[in-house]
Design an enzyme around this catalytic site. Structure first.
Site, PDB file in Angstrom:
ATOM      1  CG  HIS A 116      12.646  -3.862   3.625  1.00 15.41           C
ATOM      2  ND1 HIS A 116      11.844  -2.826   4.030  1.00 15.41           N
ATOM      3  CD2 HIS A 116      12.386  -4.880   4.488  1.00 15.41           C
ATOM      4  CE1 HIS A 116      11.118  -3.210   5.064  1.00 15.41           C
ATOM      5  NE2 HIS A 116      11.427  -4.445   5.394  1.00 15.41           N
ATOM      6  CG  ASP A 173       8.866  -7.633   6.793  1.00 10.08           C
ATOM      7  OD1 ASP A 173       9.678  -7.289   5.921  1.00 10.08           O
ATOM      8  OD2 ASP A 173       8.813  -7.104   7.914  1.00 10.08           O
ATOM      9  NE  ARG A 221       4.872  -1.253   9.378  1.00 21.88           N
ATOM     10  CZ  ARG A 221       5.392  -1.968  10.385  1.00 21.88           C
ATOM     11  NH1 ARG A 221       4.792  -1.964  11.563  1.00 21.88           N
ATOM     12  NH2 ARG A 221       6.492  -2.685  10.223  1.00 21.88           N
ATOM     13  CB  THR A 247       5.868  -2.272   6.277  1.00 22.36           C
ATOM     14  OG1 THR A 247       6.820  -3.332   6.153  1.00 22.36           O
ATOM     15  CG2 THR A 247       4.480  -2.856   6.400  1.00 22.36           C
ATOM     16  CG  ASP A 260       5.396  -4.436   2.337  1.00 24.43           C
ATOM     17  OD1 ASP A 260       5.976  -5.433   1.834  1.00 24.43           O
ATOM     18  OD2 ASP A 260       5.398  -4.193   3.546  1.00 24.43           O
ATOM     19  CG  HIS A 261       9.289  -3.669   1.636  1.00 27.86           C
ATOM     20  ND1 HIS A 261       9.912  -4.831   2.012  1.00 27.86           N
ATOM     21  CD2 HIS A 261       8.410  -3.384   2.635  1.00 27.86           C
ATOM     22  CE1 HIS A 261       9.447  -5.211   3.196  1.00 27.86           C
ATOM     23  NE2 HIS A 261       8.525  -4.352   3.594  1.00 27.86           N
ATOM     24  CE  LYS A 288       5.307  -6.506   9.315  1.00 29.94           C
ATOM     25  NZ  LYS A 288       6.275  -5.905   8.370  1.00 29.94           N
ATOM     26  CG  ASN A 341       7.569   0.999   8.720  1.00 28.21           C
ATOM     27  OD1 ASN A 341       6.638   1.035   7.913  1.00 28.21           O
ATOM     28  ND2 ASN A 341       8.517   0.080   8.674  1.00 28.21           N
ATOM     29  CG  ASP A 368       5.432  -6.978   5.093  1.00 31.46           C
ATOM     30  OD1 ASP A 368       6.581  -6.599   4.838  1.00 31.46           O
ATOM     31  OD2 ASP A 368       4.648  -6.375   5.857  1.00 31.46           O
TER      32      ASP A 368
HETATM   33 ZN    ZN Z   1       6.976  -4.680   4.802  1.00 37.19          ZN
HETATM   34 ZN    ZN Z   2      10.461  -5.464   6.850  1.00 37.12          ZN
END
Ligand code: ZN
Ligand code: ZN
Ligand code: ZN
Length: 548
Positions: free
Chosen positions: A489, A308, A166, A82, A355-356, A164, A103, A41
């Site tokens: 992000h 993250d 998700r 994410t 994821d980014h 997380k 999200n 992440d």
């Molecule tokens: Zn993320």
């Molecule tokens: Zn983030």
């Protein structure tokens, strides 16, 4: 004579069915026993290169030295968050197709904000808190893990793991055996939802009972002497958040002493140890679920979330981020060693991506004269509402502003006999004059013009005609609506889109490329490797040069 004939028939029958089963089993044996998909992440591509000399031989470097390194891999849509990120990696699709447009987002039909993995129709498993009321029901397309389940007649398993929810739920897909995520607060347990299972399996109960998570309430100091961390900024700087109860955001952090003021188990998520906890649980999952033990390919979707949380708190140039990656590298080594010993070398396949990525702290960029800054989105919204009020006599025309999108109130438009296109265009022409709004487009433009390159193409691939707003806008590069400490992000710029893509293990060639690859290529590549159908909404291409 009769006996001889029937013997002959029997012989032919046995021989041919044996040959047939050999064909079937040898095909299955061609596939890896286990696929581990790793999403880190908020991992920027340059964390591979910047910290390279600090990594050991068994983690990131092993993937690079034995596997395939796609050095120019990018997200091909906006917004880089994410939920959409994890979904796009595993579906090979973008928000335009898979429907995970943020999200959280404003749901036009429900007239309220919804969470990408939230599901009030299911119950928590492993906690009485609502943290388990989650499922992938908002994701409209399949993941390659779903396709593997269909292909193997549900014999190949899928397990999702991440701190997380998700990060665990969306990759594992609709048909997962289970997804597990971490419920911090005062509990510190791994939990799930009735979407998958009625109760936690024994191995999860045992894992939670051991309370091994609590052993990470200890000092977080740098893995190597901090004076050797020359690849990041100074530990003490003006661009970090830090923890409540500690004056400076500097090593060492006494997590035991700080936990009370920082949400108890929540503090572990914002430390490098969150990734250790994730690896501990992932190894327990492989053992507990017997992943990789039979000839049907199993899939473990593993996401490391702490990178993250640390990035958001301390910023991408911090010592804390550097230490998080040095320690993550050790976790990868531990994971690969476990897989070698328990699944077998060259019996499993791994890919690693993010994821980014994330932007350098704008306040820091300003100190080195790079254009950057902050958006006061509240003031901007007020100014915008005043315009709507003045222009149309009521601000009620605006139903919601979120995720850089404006949602219009359709009923109000009708009531005032206003034309949708006219209002969309008027808003674009107004907000494009605002400071640090770089671009603005109407939903009509997004749906009626085909963009092939540039930021417009990224916006279009992130734009869902049914779910997205009426006007979409973009800030100037390195301008964010965020606190003045830490990184974030969400944009379509390189600092957010450029992420690592490493493949290694069974079926993977050794090599590297600067040829551009896109995040939506990963799922088709894994599908091609396994010989299974592509996820039903996938738009990417299999990366042929990666596959043996
Ligand atoms: Zn993320
Ligand atoms: Zn983030
Ligand atoms: Zn620091």
């Amino acid at each position: 004579m009769k006996n001889i004939v029937s013997f002959l028939f029997l012989f032919i029958f046995v021989f041919s069915s044996q040959a047939q089963s050999q064909v079937v089993s040898s095909k299955q044996n061609d596939n890896p026993k286990l696929v581990v998909g790793i999403v880190v992440d908020q991992m920027r591509y340059d964390y591979l290169t910047r910290f390279y000399n600090k990594y050991g031989e068994g983690g990131f470097k092993r993937m690079i030295n034995e596997g395939y390194n796609c050095k120019n891999n990018h997200f091909n849509y906006v917004p880089t968050y994410t939920g959409p990120g994890h979904t796009s990696v595993y579906t090979g699709a973008t928000p335009k197709y898979h429907g995970i447009i943020g999200n959280n987002w404003y749901d036009k039909e429900l007239k309220k904000s919804v969470y990408c993995a939230g599901d009030e129709t299911v119950q928590s498993v492993g906690t009485t808190d609502i943290a388990g009321q989650m499922s992938p029901h908002r994701m409209k397309t399949t993941t390659f893990a779903d396709e593997n389940r269909l292909f193997t007649q549900m014999r190949g398993k899928t397990i999702g793991v991440a701190l997380k929810d998700r990060g665990a739920i969306l990759p594992a897909g609709h048909t997962a055996n289970a997804a597990y995520w971490f419920h911090g607060k005062d509990e510190g347990n791994w939990i799930s939802s009735t979407f998958y299972i009625k109760e936690l399996p024994k191995w999860v109960l045992n894992f939670n009972k051991k309370k091994s998570v609590a052993s990470y309430f200890k000092e977080w100091n740098t893995y190597y002497d901090i004076s050797t961390y020359t690849e990041s900024g100074s530990d003490l700087n003006n661009f970090e958040g830090g923890f409540k109860g500690k004056e400076t955001a500097t090593f060492p952090y006494d997590l035991e002493a700080l936990k009370k003021q920082n949400g108890n188990y929540e503090i572990l998520k914002i430390s490098a140890y969150g990734n250790d906890i994730t690896t501990d649980f992932a190894l327990a999952a492989i053992e507990g679920e017997q992943l990789g033990e039979d000839n049907y390919t199993d899939i473990l979707t593993l996401s490391y979330s702490s990178s993250d949380y640390v990035g958001h708190n301390f910023g991408v140039n911090s010592k804390e981020v550097q230490d998080t990656y040095i320690r993550l590298d050790k976790n990868l080594e531990r994971l690969f060693s476990y897989l070698d010993a328990n699944i077998g070398k060259n019996q499993y396949t791994v890919f690693l991506t993010a994821d980014h990525a994330a932007v350098d702290v704008p306040a820091y960029l300003q100190t080195v004269k790079i254009p950057a800054g902050y958006i006061d989105s509240k003031a901007q919204k007020n100014k915008f509402m005043e315009f709507v009020e003045a222009e149309y006599g009521t601000a009620d025309l605006i139903e919601n502003v979120s995720n850089n999108q404006v949602f219009l109130n359709r009923a109000k438009l009708k009531e005032l006999d206003l034309d949708l296109d006219d209002v969309q265009n008027a808003i674009v022409n107004e907000i494009i004059n605002y400071e640090h709004i770089d671009k603005a487009y109407t939903a009509t433009t997004m749906s009626s013009t085909e963009f092939n390159s540039g930021i417009e193409a990224l916006l279009q691939k992130g734009f869902n005609q049914k779910k997205s707003g009426d006007v979409i806008f973009v800030y100037d590069p390195a301008f964010i609506s965020y606190s003045k400490t830490g990184s974030t992000h969400g944009s379509g710029l390189n600092y957010d889109t450029h992420v690592p893509l490493l493949f290694f293990g069974k079926g993977i060639k050794h090599g590297n490329t600067f040829q551009k690859t896109e995040i939506t290529d990963i799922a088709p590549t894994m599908s091609a490797l396994l010989g299974i159908s592509f996820p039903n909404g996938a738009i990417g291409q299999p990366l042929e040069f990666v596959l043996e």
